[in-house]
Design an enzyme around this catalytic site. Structure first.
Site, PDB file in Angstrom:
ATOM      1  N   GLY A  27     -37.383   7.986 -47.614  1.00  0.00           N
ATOM      2  CA  GLY A  27     -36.925   6.760 -46.939  1.00  0.00           C
ATOM      3  C   GLY A  27     -37.340   6.765 -45.479  1.00  0.00           C
ATOM      4  N   ALA A  28     -38.579   7.241 -45.218  1.00  0.00           N
ATOM      5  CA  ALA A  28     -39.030   7.453 -43.841  1.00  0.00           C
ATOM      6  C   ALA A  28     -39.461   6.167 -43.150  1.00  0.00           C
ATOM      7  CB  ALA A  28     -40.197   8.449 -43.841  1.00  0.00           C
ATOM      8  N   ASN A  29     -39.550   5.072 -43.907  1.00  0.00           N
ATOM      9  CA  ASN A  29     -40.068   3.835 -43.312  1.00  0.00           C
ATOM     10  C   ASN A  29     -39.005   3.015 -42.595  1.00  0.00           C
ATOM     11  OD1 ASN A  29     -39.327   3.423 -46.260  1.00  0.00           O
ATOM     12  ND2 ASN A  29     -39.329   1.312 -45.522  1.00  0.00           N
ATOM     13  N   GLY A  31     -34.845   2.692 -40.615  1.00  0.00           N
ATOM     14  CA  GLY A  31     -33.558   3.179 -40.115  1.00  0.00           C
ATOM     15  C   GLY A  31     -33.549   4.629 -39.668  1.00  0.00           C
ATOM     16  N   GLY A  33     -34.157   7.395 -41.326  1.00  0.00           N
ATOM     17  CA  GLY A  33     -35.320   8.171 -41.771  1.00  0.00           C
ATOM     18  C   GLY A  33     -36.522   7.947 -40.869  1.00  0.00           C
ATOM     19  N   SER A 156     -22.140  10.070 -46.581  1.00  0.00           N
ATOM     20  CA  SER A 156     -21.582   8.943 -45.833  1.00  0.00           C
ATOM     21  C   SER A 156     -20.096   9.172 -45.639  1.00  0.00           C
ATOM     22  CB  SER A 156     -21.780   7.644 -46.615  1.00  0.00           C
ATOM     23  OG  SER A 156     -20.976   6.630 -46.067  1.00  0.00           O
ATOM     24  N   TYR A 187     -21.028   4.049 -54.759  1.00  0.00           N
ATOM     25  CA  TYR A 187     -21.642   4.633 -53.552  1.00  0.00           C
ATOM     26  C   TYR A 187     -20.819   5.846 -53.086  1.00  0.00           C
ATOM     27  CZ  TYR A 187     -23.572   4.788 -48.781  1.00  0.00           C
ATOM     28  OH  TYR A 187     -24.179   5.180 -47.600  1.00  0.00           O
TER      29      TYR A 187
END
Ligand SMILES: NC(=O)c1ccc[n+]([C@@H]2O[C@H](COP(=O)([O-])OP(=O)(O)OC[C@H]3O[C@@H](n4cnc5c(N)ncnc54)[C@H](OP(=O)(O)O)[C@@H]3O)[C@@H](O)[C@H]2O)c1
Length: 324
Positions: A27-29, A31, A33, A156, A187
């Site tokens: 998820g590096a693209n 926020g 990450g 979280s 979640y």
């Protein structure tokens, strides 16, 4: 304006030379990450960006041009075990060292009915746990061979639930097939699993040089929680600036601080397996609100080692690792 409650990663960690080190960030693209990746590249590391949408990864990575380190993008949909296996093969074809694996990607299903992956898993659990579990276990030998390596998994504050209703794993129905679906509970349970997996892996990897961390990053003003219907989207866009003014929420850079501390500080490995939390007004247990690096989760189910070991056994079956 910076949130006055933020716990900051010590600046000495953010100037360390990471030349020659390799990291994976899922998820590096976007926020947290994205900010984590950018900082590692800035310090000279090579970061493998595991992105579900390669085009979004390419667009985000334009910001890294001119920085000291380097990056590459490899497609990876964590909600698809075949895609995770392909990612691992592509990584291993070119790398034999891994100094840090940041299991950062996550999502909340903004619809109040379950969505299932092609492997038959509820999508929130699949993304947070099954995909990251398969990736981590498949790369564990590489991490051990690196000498010192750190595995982070983003949990979280939601995992804590509240004193009257603590989320816990329902091993008889992890995928919500026989219970009335609740997307936020799904979640919460996936994030309990994240805390437990870090604990179990720390125990199993003791003495190998691999250390583990679960993280609450703060309330990031990222792209998190998108994908809902028009009403939810409108509500989010109105409330975001208000939460910011009230010092409730954090920028994505502020929310990356906990991950960077766990990846880069000399102090963090002394607490392998622990839960590290940024401040959060969302804790229902007031004493937790200032956060802690590390701190004990107020949710007893997230501290239950029997559940942690059972989770790993069950995940092995789910992702097909029990056959090896
Ligand atoms: N934001 C918060 O306040 C908050 C609070 C507590 C915990 N967290 C946790 O922090 C982590 C980072 O969240 P964020 O705030 O940075 O959110 P974000 O901006 O929405 O970023 C989430 C990232 O995860 C990726 N992702 C989602 N599903 C994926 C899949 N199936 N395969 C691969 N990648 C996938 C997204 O890819 P796409 O761009 O393709 O969707 C995106 O890159 C998450 O684990 C989240 O649960 C966030």
């Amino acid at each position: 304006m910076a949130n006055k409650n933020v716990i900051w990663c010590d600046s000495t960690n953010l100037t360390k030379d990471l030349t020659g080190k390799t990291y994976i960030v899922t998820g590096a693209n976007s926020g947290v990450g994205f900010e984590t990746t950018q900082q590692l590249v800035k310090q000279g590391a090579h970061v493998v960006m595991a992105c579900r949408r390669v085009e979004a990864g390419k667009e985000a990575a334009q910001a890294f041009n001119g920085l000291k380190g380097s990056y590459e993008i490899i497609a990876c949909d964590l909600a698809d075990l075949q895609s995770v296996r392909a990612f691992v093969s592509a990584f291993q074809a070119n790398h034999n060292k891994l100094h840090g694996l940041v299991c950062n990607a996550g999502m909340v299903n903004m619809h109040n009915e379950p969505r299932y992956t092609k492997d038959g898993f509820e999508i929130t659990m699949a993304t947070s746990i099954d995909g990251h579990f398969l990736m981590t276990e498949s790369l564990l030998e590489t991490m051990k061979n690196t000498g010192e390596s750190r595995m982070l998994i983003l949990s979280s504050v939601v995992h804590a639930g509240n004193p009257k209703n603590r989320y816990q794993l329902h091993f008889d129905d992890l995928d919500w097939k026989n219970r009335k679906y609740n997307n936020f509970a799904a979640y919460g349970e996936a994030k309990v699993a994240s805390v437990l997996y870090a604990k179990e892996l720390s125990e199993r990897a003791k003495g190998t040089g691999v250390t583990t961390y679960s993280i609450h990053p703060g309330w990031a003003r990222s792209n998190f929680g998108g994908g809902g219907n028009g009403i939810t989207k409108a509500l989010m866009s109105v409330t975001k600036p208000i939460f910011s003014l009230l010092n409730f929420s954090d920028s994505s850079w502020e929310s990356a601080q906990t991950s960077l501390h766990c990846l880069l500080s000399d102090e963090a490995p002394k607490h392998s397996g622990a839960y590290f939390s940024q401040h959060s007004v969302l804790y229902r247990d007031k004493q937790c609100r200032k956060g802690g690096w590390p701190m004990e989760s107020p949710n007893p189910h997230a501290n239950n080692m029997a559940d942690a070991r059972k989770l790993v056994e069950v995940c092995r079956q789910r992702v097909g690792l029990h056959r090896f």
